[in-house]
Each structure stands twice: as structure tokens, then as C-alpha cells.
Enzyme design. Structure first.
Site, short mmCIF file in Angstrom:
data_model
loop_
_atom_site.label_atom_id
_atom_site.label_comp_id
_atom_site.label_asym_id
_atom_site.label_seq_id
_atom_site.Cartn_x
_atom_site.Cartn_y
_atom_site.Cartn_z
N LYS A 216 -7.16 35.56 -8.96
CA LYS A 216 -6.38 36.45 -8.09
C LYS A 216 -5.18 37.01 -8.83
O LYS A 216 -4.90 38.21 -8.81
CB LYS A 216 -5.88 35.69 -6.85
N ASN A 217 -4.46 36.14 -9.54
CA ASN A 217 -3.20 36.55 -10.16
C ASN A 217 -3.37 37.32 -11.45
O ASN A 217 -2.39 37.71 -12.08
CB ASN A 217 -2.29 35.33 -10.35
N CYS B 3 9.80 34.99 1.99
CA CYS B 3 8.57 34.29 1.61
C CYS B 3 8.73 32.81 1.90
O CYS B 3 9.79 32.24 1.66
CB CYS B 3 8.29 34.50 0.12
N ARG C 88 12.73 34.87 -3.47
CA ARG C 88 11.97 35.55 -4.54
C ARG C 88 12.50 36.96 -4.77
O ARG C 88 11.86 37.94 -4.41
CB ARG C 88 10.49 35.57 -4.19
N ASP D 136 1.74 26.60 -8.63
CA ASP D 136 0.67 26.88 -7.67
C ASP D 136 -0.27 25.69 -7.49
O ASP D 136 -1.20 25.76 -6.69
CB ASP D 136 -0.12 28.11 -8.10
N ARG E 65 -6.35 34.17 1.61
CA ARG E 65 -5.63 35.13 0.77
C ARG E 65 -5.91 34.88 -0.70
O ARG E 65 -5.85 35.78 -1.52
CB ARG E 65 -4.12 35.01 1.00
C1 EPZ Z 1 3.61 34.82 -9.68
O1 EPZ Z 1 4.58 35.21 -8.70
C2 EPZ Z 1 2.37 34.39 -8.90
N1 EPZ Z 1 1.90 35.48 -8.10
C3 EPZ Z 1 2.74 33.21 -8.00
O2 EPZ Z 1 1.54 32.74 -7.38
C4 EPZ Z 1 3.27 32.08 -8.86
O3 EPZ Z 1 3.70 31.04 -8.03
C5 EPZ Z 1 4.46 32.58 -9.70
O4 EPZ Z 1 4.09 33.73 -10.47
C6 EPZ Z 1 4.95 31.52 -10.67
O5 EPZ Z 1 3.94 31.08 -11.49
C7 EPZ Z 1 1.14 36.44 -8.70
O6 EPZ Z 1 0.87 36.43 -9.87
C8 EPZ Z 1 0.65 37.53 -7.82
P1 EPZ Z 1 7.90 34.87 -10.76
P2 EPZ Z 1 5.90 36.00 -9.14
O7 EPZ Z 1 8.50 36.23 -10.77
O8 EPZ Z 1 5.62 36.84 -10.31
C9 EPZ Z 1 12.50 33.95 -9.92
C10 EPZ Z 1 0.14 32.06 -5.62
O9 EPZ Z 1 0.18 31.03 -4.95
N2 EPZ Z 1 12.68 35.40 -10.10
O10 EPZ Z 1 7.31 34.37 -12.00
O11 EPZ Z 1 6.45 36.62 -7.93
C11 EPZ Z 1 11.67 33.62 -8.68
O12 EPZ Z 1 12.45 33.59 -7.53
C12 EPZ Z 1 1.44 32.83 -5.94
O13 EPZ Z 1 -0.90 32.55 -6.08
C13 EPZ Z 1 13.94 35.92 -10.11
O14 EPZ Z 1 14.95 35.19 -9.99
O15 EPZ Z 1 6.83 34.79 -9.58
C14 EPZ Z 1 11.06 32.29 -9.05
O16 EPZ Z 1 11.95 31.27 -8.76
C15 EPZ Z 1 2.61 32.30 -5.20
N3 EPZ Z 1 14.09 37.28 -10.27
C16 EPZ Z 1 10.85 32.42 -10.56
O17 EPZ Z 1 11.72 33.46 -11.00
C17 EPZ Z 1 13.01 38.12 -10.43
O18 EPZ Z 1 13.18 39.34 -10.56
C18 EPZ Z 1 9.42 32.75 -10.98
O19 EPZ Z 1 9.01 33.85 -10.21
C19 EPZ Z 1 11.72 37.56 -10.41
C20 EPZ Z 1 11.57 36.19 -10.25
#
Ligand code: EPZ
Length: 494
Positions: A22-23, A118, A123, A314, A406
Site C-alpha cells: 500500500k505504502n 489522525c 502528523r 506500522d 484500508r
Molecule cells: C508513512 O506516513 C506511512 N504512510 C505510515 O503508514 C507510516 O506509519 C509512516 O510513514 C512512518 O513509517 C504512507 O506511506 C502512506 P512520516 P507519513 O511523515 O509519511 C513527523 C500505515 O499504517 N512529521 O514519515 O505520513 C510525523 O508526525 C501508515 O500504513 C513531521 O513532524 O509519516 C511523525 O511523527 C500509518 N513533519 C514522523 O515525522 C512532517 O512534515 C514520521 O512521519 C512530516 C512528518
């Protein structure tokens, strides 16, 4: 709305084949907006999130055709676009924000709703916006929408590290946008997830010049145009991890076809520490994968979810469910989403012993999980509840399984294939199994499960108990404990 009814206690056994990731599929589908030709994608999973992103792309003017039987999906980019990704679609799925970079890079404009709240925690997308501004975009936030414009993006030096490490979809957005920028871009503290490698390979196959994807430093030499492309999405390592943990929790014997050991090294490592046997293996016709066999005696563990190549956040909820069954004290910490513990109250309802402490959960096991009504709160929490129900005594009902749909393709069907007693039905009081119908006396009877003779006769020496105050107020949900154990009251209140 569907619910799942699961009768636990059956070891999973047999072969299961992974769906596409998915990701990886979502950022690749979003990037297709920046490609000036047809994107033909194979092994795209049949998921609610894929359907939502399809709607986002169609609302932007793309034409998407899908063959559910083969998992093939073809995307013809728009001839023209408003560049608007509206709130109603983006709020359903945060990953829709991945269209921001591709729209800006190819069309010079994008209006994308800010993703809302969320369940798994705070996030923000500040790193995405920081990167796009560095590439020369003019961005303003207005009425909950990101308004972004750029004549032509230009190369830049971008540090993408945040308070919780790198950002996965942030790296995807910037890497795709930089592919069409004028000049060189160098992203440092980039996410290294296999899904980012898959996106980089897709873009390179479309004519991009990306190197270093899969490492913290990615370099992109911008090109003027990306052309039509064919690409097969990688297998889903999170689905693989979920199935591995389900096999371990039920003391099962499962072969997971297409599971890639190199994508799962931290997961294999922690499961082996817990005592699970994991071996690379293959089918008679040579299909590679991993063979998982659970063990009767498992070891407690101290596990921390981190950005890749660490243990994925995850899989944190699923590992939490497994560790509830393991004798001793285990600790699980989530350094990516510190508040991602919505599964804990539901696991407590099944009889688990967990105490939250900041970004950690402290787990005392082995818990005798017993089937009951539980509610899924998010995608991976629902997978954890399914695992707990498969290991629990009696029947469980899991509601709001739309969360599961999902991110998992035919999850209940695949578990049935492995021998699980799992039934999907419409969420209706009539459909509830007798054991979970709340009829006066029966509710008390049901709750007395905790007092199975010999298991809880002696007071629970609860190493987790805080002497004088409750943490997070969970304890109140388990009044039964105090009946069966010592009078020290709060001691038993988790
Ligand atoms: C991706 O989300 C995945 N989703 C998530 O999977 C996964 O949990 C996550 O990466 C971490 O591995 C997809 O790929 C579609 P991040 P993403 O930006 O990209 C902080 C699932 O269950 N952050 O890597 O949204 C954020 O708050 C989903 O399949 C900022 O502070 O996650 C978090 O604490 C859930 N500022 C950390 O970084 C930003 O601009 C990592 O978030 C962006 C993120």
C-alpha cells in the site's frame, strides 16, 4: 458496516501470498500526475485507500483503469488540471497529500487540503512544505488548504530531518517534485524505506535521474519531462510482518510467499529474540518467501519502533498484541508516533496487562486473553485486535473493520485460508455470537472469565502497578480483577 467474528485458539497453518505494498502504491500513483505518459502498474493492492487515491486522481483530471483480477492499474495523466485536491477526499486519506509535489512540478500549481487529525497522533506536513519552498515554490495556507505555485522548480539542498526522524511521504513528495526541477537537488536525512526505493525506481523508469534512494542522501538531477512507464509494485512488508506475528501468536506454521527478508531484517531480528523460528524458504515451484513457526515458550522483549531500517511503527500494535501472550515484562516504545497506542484499551478489555508510560507500553504477560467485543480505531490497531482475537479463548467481535480494509487486501479470507475461524458479517446485534450477547446475568458471567480457577486464585503480584495512582485511568475498566486478587486494590489496577 462490517464486523469480524473470530473464534480463537487455532494455530494458523499453510501458505499465504502477499499483496503489493500500500505504502509504495500510493506515492507511485500520486507521482503519475507528473508523468507525461501512461503509467501501467502491476500488483497494486485492492484496498479502500487505493480507491480513494483513484478518486483524487480522477478529480484532478486523470483517467484510471483497473483490472481487479490481475491487480493491474493504468493511469493516463490529465491533459489539463485544476490542481485542486479537495478536503472531502484528502480527509479520508492523508497520503493524498502526495499529489502536492507532482502537481507543482508538472503543472506549476496545486491547491491541496491540509490533512485533518489522525488517530495515531500529531502528523504535520511542515517538512513537505519546507522542501517545496526550497525548490522554489510559493506557498500559503488559506482556509485549511495549501496553495502552492511555481513557474519552474529549481534544484536545492534540502535537509528533511524532523523531530521524529525522516518523513516518508515528505521524501516522496520532494523526490518526485525535484525530478522535474531545473538543476541538482540533494535531499539529506531522507527516508530510506523500501517504498521510497520503489518510488525512485518507478520515476527512474519514467526517465528521472535519481540516485541514493534507499539511503539518507538522495541526489536528483532534474529532467524536462517524464515519459510513460511500466512498473511492478513491491510486496507489502507490513502485511508480511502482520502475518508473521499472527503465526507466532497462534503457535502456527506458515509460509509467506514473496516476503523479502531484506525488507524485514529488524522484524525478523525482534521476532527471533522473542523465540519465533523464521527461515527463508521456497515453494515447489520456486516462489521465495519466509517460513514462520511459532514456539510454545516465548521470551519477553524490549522493542522500539523507529524509522527504517528499524522496527516499523506500522507493526508496533501487532507486536504489542503478541507480547501480551509472552511470560515476563516486555516494553514497547514508539519513537515515530509516540501516541500510537489506541489498541491498548481494547487489548485490556481482552484481559491484557499493559501500562502506558509516555511513548511506551509496559506489558506483563502471559495474559489469558478472552474473546469479547472490541472496536478498531485505526488500520494497524485493527490488525493487532485480529491477532489478539486469534490467540484468545472463545469468540471476539471486532467492529469498524473498514479500518482494516484500508490497508489489508482480503485479510480475513487469507486468514481463513490458514485455518482461522473468522467470519465477516454486517455489524448487527442479531449477528452477534451468543457468547457475546449482553443479556443481564450473562454479562457478569462473561466478565468472570478472569477468574478461571488456578489462573488468578493467588493475588496478582503486579509489577506494573503504580503504588498510589492510576496511569491513564485504564484500571477502572477492569473492576473484576479486584474480586479475585489481594485487597491491595490499586496494586492490581493497571
Ligand atoms: C508513512 O506516513 C506511512 N504512510 C505510515 O503508514 C507510516 O506509519 C509512516 O510513514 C512512518 O513509517 C504512507 O506511506 C502512506 P512520516 P507519513 O511523515 O509519511 C513527523 C500505515 O499504517 N512529521 O514519515 O505520513 C510525523 O508526525 C501508515 O500504513 C513531521 O513532524 O509519516 C511523525 O511523527 C500509518 N513533519 C514522523 O515525522 C512532517 O512534515 C514520521 O512521519 C512530516 C512528518
Amino acid at each position: 458496516m462490517d464486523m469480524l467474528i473470530i473464534r480463537g485458539g487455532i494455530p494458523l497453518a499453510g501458505n499465504v501470498r502477499l499483496a503489493g505494498a500500500k505504502n509504495a502504491s500510493l506515492p507511485i500513483m500520486a507521482a503519475s500526475i507528473a508523468v507525461s505518459g501512461l503509467s501501467q502498474l502491476r500488483r497494486v493492492p485492492h484496498l479502500a485507500d487505493v480507491s480513494t487515491l483513484t478518486q483524487v486522481l480522477e478529480s484532478l483530471g486523470a483517467v484510471v483503469t483497473r483490472d481487479l483480477s490481475t491487480g493491474e492499474l493504468a493511469i493516463s495523466p490529465p491533459h489539463a488540471t485544476t490542481g485542486i485536491a479537495d478536503y472531502d477526499l484528502v480527509r479520508r486519506m492523508r497520503a493524498s497529500v502526495c499529489v502536492l509535489g507532482p502537481l507543482l512540478a508538472r503543472w506549476g500549481k496545486a491547491v491541496v487540503s491540509l490533512p485533518g487529525g489522525c488517530n495515531i497522533g500529531h502528523r504535520p506536513i511542515d517538512l513537505h512544505l519546507k522542501g517545496l519552498v526550497a525548490l522554489g515554490a510559493r506557498i500559503r495556507i488559506e482556509r485549511g488548504y495549501v496553495h502552492a505555485e511555481a513557474t519552474r522548480l529549481h534544484g536545492a539542498e534540502i535537509y528533511l530531518g524532523g523531530p521524529f526522524g525522516s518523513t516518508v511521504t515528505g521524501t516522496a513528495n520532494i523526490m518526485t517534485a525535484a525530478s522535474l526541477a531545473r538543476g541538482m537537488t540533494r535531499i539529506s536525512a531522507a527516508a530510506c524505506e523500501p517504498e521510497i526505493v520503489d518510488l525512485g525506481n518507478y520515476l527512474n523508469a519514467a526517465g528521472a535521474r535519481i540516485t541514493g534512494h534507499g539511503t539518507p542522501v538522495i541526489e536528483i538531477e532534474g529532467v524536462d519531462e517524464l515519459h510513460g512507464v511500466e512498473h511492478e509494485v513491491i510486496p507489502d512488508r507490513i502485511e508480511a510482518g502482520t502475518m508473521m506475528i499472527a503465526a507466532a501468536a497462534t503457535c502456527g506454521d506458515v509460509f509467506i510467499e514473496d516476503a523479502q527478508p531484506r525488507h524485514l531484517s529488524a522484524v525478523i531480528d525482534i521476532l527471533r529474540q522473542i523465540g519465533v523460528s523464521i527461515e527463508p524458504s521456497s515453494t515447489n515451484d520456486g516462489r521465495m518467501g519466509l517460513h514462520i513457526s511459532g514456539a510454545a515458550h516465548l521470551n519477553p522483549a524490549d522493542c522500539t519502533a523507529l524509522p527504517y531500517p528499524g522496527v516499523p511503527t506500522d507493526l508496533q500494535a501487532q507486536l504489542t498484541a503478541l507480547l501480551c501472550l509472552v511470560p515476563g515484562i516486555s516494553v514497547i516504545t514508539d519513537k515515530v508516533f509516540p501516541d500510537r497506542f489506541m489498541h491498548v484499551p481494547e487489548l485490556l478489555r481482552m484481559g491484557a496487562q499493559i501500562r502506558r508510560e509516555g511513548a511506551s507500553a509496559i506489558i506483563a504477560g502471559p495474559a489469558h486473553l478472552s474473546g469479547t467485543n472490541v472496536m478498531a480505531s485505526d488500520l494497524r490497531a485493527s490488525a493487532a485486535l485480529v491477532i489478539a482475537a486469534l490467540a484468545a479463548e472463545g469468540e471476539s467481535v471486532i467492529r469498524r473493520v473498514y479500518h482494516l480494509d484500508r490497508g489489508y487486501e482480503k485479510h480475513d479470507e487469507k486468514l481463513r485460508q490458514l485455518g482461522a475461524q473468522i467470519q465477516r458479517t454486517t455489524d448487527h446485534p442479531e449477528a452477534l455470537p451468543d457468547s457475546l450477547r449482553m443479556t443481564g446475568e450473562s454479562s457478569m458471567e462473561q466478565h468472570k472469565v478472569q477468574e478461571i480457577p488456578g489462573r488468578f486464585t493467588q493475588p496478582i503480584q503486579n509489577p506494573l502497578a503504580k503504588p498510589h495512582f492510576l496511569s491513564d485511568g485504564y484500571a477502572i475498566a477492569r473492576p473484576m480483577v479486584s474480586q479475585s486478587d489481594d485487597s491491595s486494590g490499586p496494586v492490581a489496577d493497571l
